[in-house]
Design a protein around this motif. Sequence first.
Motif, PDB file in Angstrom:
ATOM      1  N   LEU A   7      20.392  -8.887 -61.917  1.00 55.84           N
ATOM      2  CA  LEU A   7      21.356  -7.898 -61.444  1.00 55.84           C
ATOM      3  C   LEU A   7      21.033  -7.456 -60.031  1.00 55.84           C
ATOM      4  CD1 LEU A   7      23.822  -6.164 -62.144  1.00 55.84           C
ATOM      5  CD2 LEU A   7      22.255  -4.433 -63.044  1.00 55.84           C
ATOM      6  N   SER A   8      19.764  -7.475 -59.637  1.00 55.81           N
ATOM      7  CA  SER A   8      19.393  -7.059 -58.283  1.00 55.81           C
ATOM      8  C   SER A   8      20.031  -7.969 -57.239  1.00 55.81           C
ATOM      9  CB  SER A   8      17.868  -7.049 -58.128  1.00 55.81           C
ATOM     10  OG  SER A   8      17.331  -8.362 -58.136  1.00 55.81           O
ATOM     11  N   VAL A   9      20.213  -9.249 -57.571  1.00 55.50           N
ATOM     12  CA  VAL A   9      20.896 -10.163 -56.645  1.00 55.50           C
ATOM     13  C   VAL A   9      22.342  -9.733 -56.473  1.00 55.50           C
ATOM     14  CG1 VAL A   9      21.623 -12.542 -56.258  1.00 55.50           C
ATOM     15  CG2 VAL A   9      19.365 -12.072 -57.207  1.00 55.50           C
ATOM     16  N   VAL A  10      22.989  -9.399 -57.589  1.00 55.45           N
ATOM     17  CA  VAL A  10      24.383  -8.950 -57.551  1.00 55.45           C
ATOM     18  C   VAL A  10      24.519  -7.677 -56.721  1.00 55.45           C
ATOM     19  CG1 VAL A  10      26.309  -8.134 -58.963  1.00 55.45           C
ATOM     20  CG2 VAL A  10      24.873 -10.003 -59.785  1.00 55.45           C
ATOM     21  N   LEU A  11      23.646  -6.694 -56.994  1.00 59.61           N
ATOM     22  CA  LEU A  11      23.733  -5.431 -56.276  1.00 59.61           C
ATOM     23  C   LEU A  11      23.296  -5.579 -54.819  1.00 59.61           C
ATOM     24  CD1 LEU A  11      22.398  -2.965 -59.007  1.00 59.61           C
ATOM     25  CD2 LEU A  11      24.760  -3.598 -58.469  1.00 59.61           C
ATOM     26  N   GLY A  12      22.393  -6.512 -54.562  1.00 65.10           N
ATOM     27  CA  GLY A  12      22.002  -6.777 -53.179  1.00 65.10           C
ATOM     28  C   GLY A  12      23.161  -7.307 -52.357  1.00 65.10           C
ATOM     29  N   GLN A  13      23.969  -8.166 -52.955  1.00 63.00           N
ATOM     30  CA  GLN A  13      25.163  -8.673 -52.268  1.00 63.00           C
ATOM     31  C   GLN A  13      26.101  -7.519 -51.919  1.00 63.00           C
ATOM     32  OE1 GLN A  13      26.620 -11.293 -55.261  1.00 63.00           O
ATOM     33  NE2 GLN A  13      25.023 -12.808 -54.975  1.00 63.00           N
ATOM     34  N   LYS A  14      26.253  -6.606 -52.866  1.00 61.88           N
ATOM     35  CA  LYS A  14      27.115  -5.442 -52.645  1.00 61.88           C
ATOM     36  C   LYS A  14      26.579  -4.562 -51.523  1.00 61.88           C
ATOM     37  CE  LYS A  14      27.813  -1.148 -55.099  1.00 61.88           C
ATOM     38  NZ  LYS A  14      28.841  -0.539 -54.252  1.00 61.88           N
ATOM     39  N   LEU A  15      25.263  -4.298 -51.514  1.00 58.29           N
ATOM     40  CA  LEU A  15      24.668  -3.488 -50.455  1.00 58.29           C
ATOM     41  C   LEU A  15      24.878  -4.111 -49.085  1.00 58.29           C
ATOM     42  CD1 LEU A  15      21.233  -2.347 -51.940  1.00 58.29           C
ATOM     43  CD2 LEU A  15      23.184  -0.890 -51.353  1.00 58.29           C
ATOM     44  N   ALA A  16      24.704  -5.432 -49.015  1.00 54.16           N
ATOM     45  CA  ALA A  16      24.879  -6.114 -47.735  1.00 54.16           C
ATOM     46  C   ALA A  16      26.312  -5.984 -47.247  1.00 54.16           C
ATOM     47  CB  ALA A  16      24.484  -7.581 -47.871  1.00 54.16           C
ATOM     48  N   ALA A  17      27.263  -6.086 -48.165  1.00 55.47           N
ATOM     49  CA  ALA A  17      28.671  -5.966 -47.778  1.00 55.47           C
ATOM     50  C   ALA A  17      28.994  -4.563 -47.270  1.00 55.47           C
ATOM     51  CB  ALA A  17      29.566  -6.314 -48.961  1.00 55.47           C
ATOM     52  N   GLN A  18      28.248  -3.554 -47.741  1.00 51.01           N
ATOM     53  CA  GLN A  18      28.498  -2.171 -47.350  1.00 51.01           C
ATOM     54  C   GLN A  18      27.649  -1.722 -46.161  1.00 51.01           C
ATOM     55  OE1 GLN A  18      27.797  -0.859 -51.626  1.00 51.01           O
ATOM     56  NE2 GLN A  18      29.263   0.694 -50.986  1.00 51.01           N
ATOM     57  N   SER A  19      26.854  -2.604 -45.614  1.00 53.29           N
ATOM     58  CA  SER A  19      25.837  -2.181 -44.649  1.00 53.29           C
ATOM     59  C   SER A  19      26.393  -1.775 -43.292  1.00 53.29           C
ATOM     60  CB  SER A  19      24.793  -3.289 -44.462  1.00 53.29           C
ATOM     61  OG  SER A  19      25.403  -4.469 -43.968  1.00 53.29           O
ATOM     62  N   VAL A  20      27.628  -2.126 -42.974  1.00 52.98           N
ATOM     63  CA  VAL A  20      28.229  -1.765 -41.684  1.00 52.98           C
ATOM     64  C   VAL A  20      29.022  -0.473 -41.862  1.00 52.98           C
ATOM     65  CG1 VAL A  20      29.766  -2.478 -39.829  1.00 52.98           C
ATOM     66  CG2 VAL A  20      28.417  -4.194 -41.066  1.00 52.98           C
ATOM     67  N   PRO A  21      28.649   0.609 -41.166  1.00 55.83           N
ATOM     68  CA  PRO A  21      29.372   1.869 -41.323  1.00 55.83           C
ATOM     69  C   PRO A  21      30.865   1.699 -41.050  1.00 55.83           C
ATOM     70  CG  PRO A  21      27.350   2.210 -40.089  1.00 55.83           C
ATOM     71  CD  PRO A  21      27.510   0.719 -40.242  1.00 55.83           C
ATOM     72  N   LEU A  22      31.677   2.478 -41.726  1.00 48.65           N
ATOM     73  CA  LEU A  22      33.135   2.470 -41.641  1.00 48.65           C
ATOM     74  C   LEU A  22      33.722   1.177 -42.204  1.00 48.65           C
ATOM     75  CD1 LEU A  22      33.765   4.188 -38.181  1.00 48.65           C
ATOM     76  CD2 LEU A  22      33.632   5.201 -40.453  1.00 48.65           C
ATOM     77  N   LEU A  23      33.395   0.039 -41.623  1.00 52.81           N
ATOM     78  CA  LEU A  23      33.841  -1.224 -42.207  1.00 52.81           C
ATOM     79  C   LEU A  23      33.270  -1.374 -43.608  1.00 52.81           C
ATOM     80  CD1 LEU A  23      33.554  -3.777 -39.248  1.00 52.81           C
ATOM     81  CD2 LEU A  23      35.629  -2.779 -40.233  1.00 52.81           C
ATOM     82  N   GLY A  24      32.091  -0.787 -43.815  1.00 52.68           N
ATOM     83  CA  GLY A  24      31.460  -0.836 -45.131  1.00 52.68           C
ATOM     84  C   GLY A  24      32.274  -0.121 -46.192  1.00 52.68           C
ATOM     85  N   ALA A  25      33.092   0.849 -45.786  1.00 49.31           N
ATOM     86  CA  ALA A  25      33.934   1.549 -46.752  1.00 49.31           C
ATOM     87  C   ALA A  25      34.944   0.591 -47.378  1.00 49.31           C
ATOM     88  CB  ALA A  25      34.664   2.709 -46.061  1.00 49.31           C
ATOM     89  N   LEU A  26      35.547  -0.258 -46.550  1.00 48.82           N
ATOM     90  CA  LEU A  26      36.485  -1.248 -47.051  1.00 48.82           C
ATOM     91  C   LEU A  26      35.773  -2.269 -47.926  1.00 48.82           C
ATOM     92  CD1 LEU A  26      39.331  -2.462 -47.080  1.00 48.82           C
ATOM     93  CD2 LEU A  26      38.749  -3.683 -44.974  1.00 48.82           C
ATOM     94  N   ALA A  27      34.609  -2.729 -47.449  1.00 45.92           N
ATOM     95  CA  ALA A  27      33.846  -3.706 -48.219  1.00 45.92           C
ATOM     96  C   ALA A  27      33.347  -3.103 -49.529  1.00 45.92           C
ATOM     97  CB  ALA A  27      32.665  -4.210 -47.394  1.00 45.92           C
TER      98      ALA A  27
END
Length: 249
Positions: A183-203
């Motif tokens: 599950l950490s791999v799954v959640l890590g992918q999600k964290l990476a997608a959210q890592s850019v402020p503002l654009l991360g909100a959409l991701a």
Amino acid sequence: MQDVVLIEKVDTEAELDRLAGHYRSAGGAGVKLLNRLGGSAESLLDQLPEPVRSGLTDATEHALWAAMHAAEGTRRAVPDQKPWVNTAITTAMGAAGGLGGMTTALVELPATTAMLLRSIQGAAAREGFDPAAENVKFDCIRVLSAAGPMSEDDGSDLGFYSVRLTLTGPAMQKLIAMVAPRLSVVLGQKLAAQSVPLLGALAGGGTNYVYTRYYQQVARVHFGLRRLAIDADIPHPELVQRLSQRMLH
């Protein structure tokens, strides 16, 4: 007597077809789009800071424990919601978590994990199982061990449906320790997608939408198989095998 047997067989086959449809739907258009936008799991995880990457499994294990207790507590206060309500809530949470980039995403992660687990518990309840029962708690956690939405899946993950663990005192601890790395791999992918402020909100909103829908569909298959095994009086491993054959064609 032959007519009764024939009707049961048709009902069983129809239910297996329905569950196969749910499993295929779990990997639908949203998952394919997420894969195209996000690239491989490895490339996404490489985007995370080293301290986050190295501590991801431990953080996921803690998030699972917190999610389990939080989900149990909210079930006593708030009734189960329809799947679309769960999806809407987690989508909003993901968007909020992505507003501030990595900092807010890390804060949001345990809450999203709790909501995912709560939606899985709701799927169990809809099939007539008690989410407070120990064996059902086990199965709810095990659903999260299915390959995540950004994994290529040819149906081979159906194997996890037939895994059984002995319900001993430390069994839940062992189960969470087993599930956390995957599950950490799954959640890590999600964290990476959210890592850019503002654009991360959409991701964040988009990934939470896909993730919640994915795990709700997988949970419907998991607990649907358990219910079918009881109602049709067919061994669970046999049903898993028959469903697997459907997924390969």
